[in-house]
Design an enzyme around this catalytic site. Structure first.
Site, PDB file in Angstrom:
ATOM      1  N   PRO A 231       3.256   0.371   3.260  1.00  0.00           N
ATOM      2  CA  PRO A 231       2.185  -0.120   2.388  1.00  0.00           C
ATOM      3  C   PRO A 231       2.346   0.179   0.903  1.00  0.00           C
ATOM      4  O   PRO A 231       1.564   0.918   0.296  1.00  0.00           O
ATOM      5  CB  PRO A 231       0.950   0.565   2.971  1.00  0.00           C
ATOM      6  CG  PRO A 231       1.477   1.862   3.510  1.00  0.00           C
ATOM      7  CD  PRO A 231       2.831   1.522   4.065  1.00  0.00           C
ATOM      8  N   CYS A 232       3.336  -0.458   0.293  1.00  0.00           N
ATOM      9  CA  CYS A 232       3.581  -0.237  -1.132  1.00  0.00           C
ATOM     10  C   CYS A 232       2.429  -0.740  -1.993  1.00  0.00           C
ATOM     11  O   CYS A 232       2.300  -0.321  -3.149  1.00  0.00           O
ATOM     12  CB  CYS A 232       4.903  -0.864  -1.548  1.00  0.00           C
ATOM     13  SG  CYS A 232       5.096  -2.590  -1.096  1.00  0.00           S
TER      14      CYS A 232
END
Length: 172
Positions: A124-125
């Protein structure tokens, strides 16, 4: 490689996998899936199903074998591993991640590594933000990043960003 596509509230997404692991998540508006997609699709289909659950708000964490393959430096892979620990609904700054990696002052390097993440959403950048809370850079675009953070409750929700579209493009 195996490929599946899905429609999502943020646009079309392609999932690319091997028989053993998810290798890429690609915002379809930005790039094309590879031409050869003949391998078993079981892992890619599982990833598609979990992404659809995420968009439907019935999944907060992914349970998939991930492998970025030979992409990325050791530092980038370290950033991606750390980003993978940021929980649903939480955010961290680029600087905080640099400190956690033992590289204070490496916010820009963390940002560059984050931008090269081959598995967005699954790793989950989008949960990495500026130290002042600003939204900076995202492979899917800043509006997609904002939508994902709003979806997770990390930002106040704004109306009208994207039309809901949750369906399987491979359904027949």
């Amino acid at each position: 490689m195996a490929c599946v596509s899905l429609s999502s509230p943020i646009g079309p997404i392609n999932v690319i996998s091997t028989r053993r692991s998810v290798r890429r998540v690609v915002f379809a508006e930005r790039a094309e899936a590879p031409d050869s997609c003949a391998e078993s699709r079981a892992i890619a289909e599982r990833a598609r199903d979990q992404l659809l659950e995420y968009f439907a708000r019935t999944r907060r964490a992914f349970d998939l074998p991930l492998d970025s393959g030979d992409i990325g430096t050791e530092f980038q892979r370290g950033v991606w591993d750390l980003v993978g620990t940021i929980a649903f609904g939480e955010t961290r700054s680029y600087g905080e991640l640099g400190e956690d990696l033992g590289s204070p002052g490496a916010a820009r390097a963390v940002g560059a590594a984050n931008g090269a993440n081959p598995l967005p959403i699954l790793v989950p950048c989008h949960r990495v933000i500026g130290a002042d809370g600003s939204l900076t850079g995202y492979a899917g675009g800043l509006e997609v990043k904002r939508w994902l953070l709003e979806h997770e409750g990390s930002l106040p929700r704004r109306e009208g960003l994207f039309e809901p579209a949750l369906h399987d493009d491979n359904a027949g």
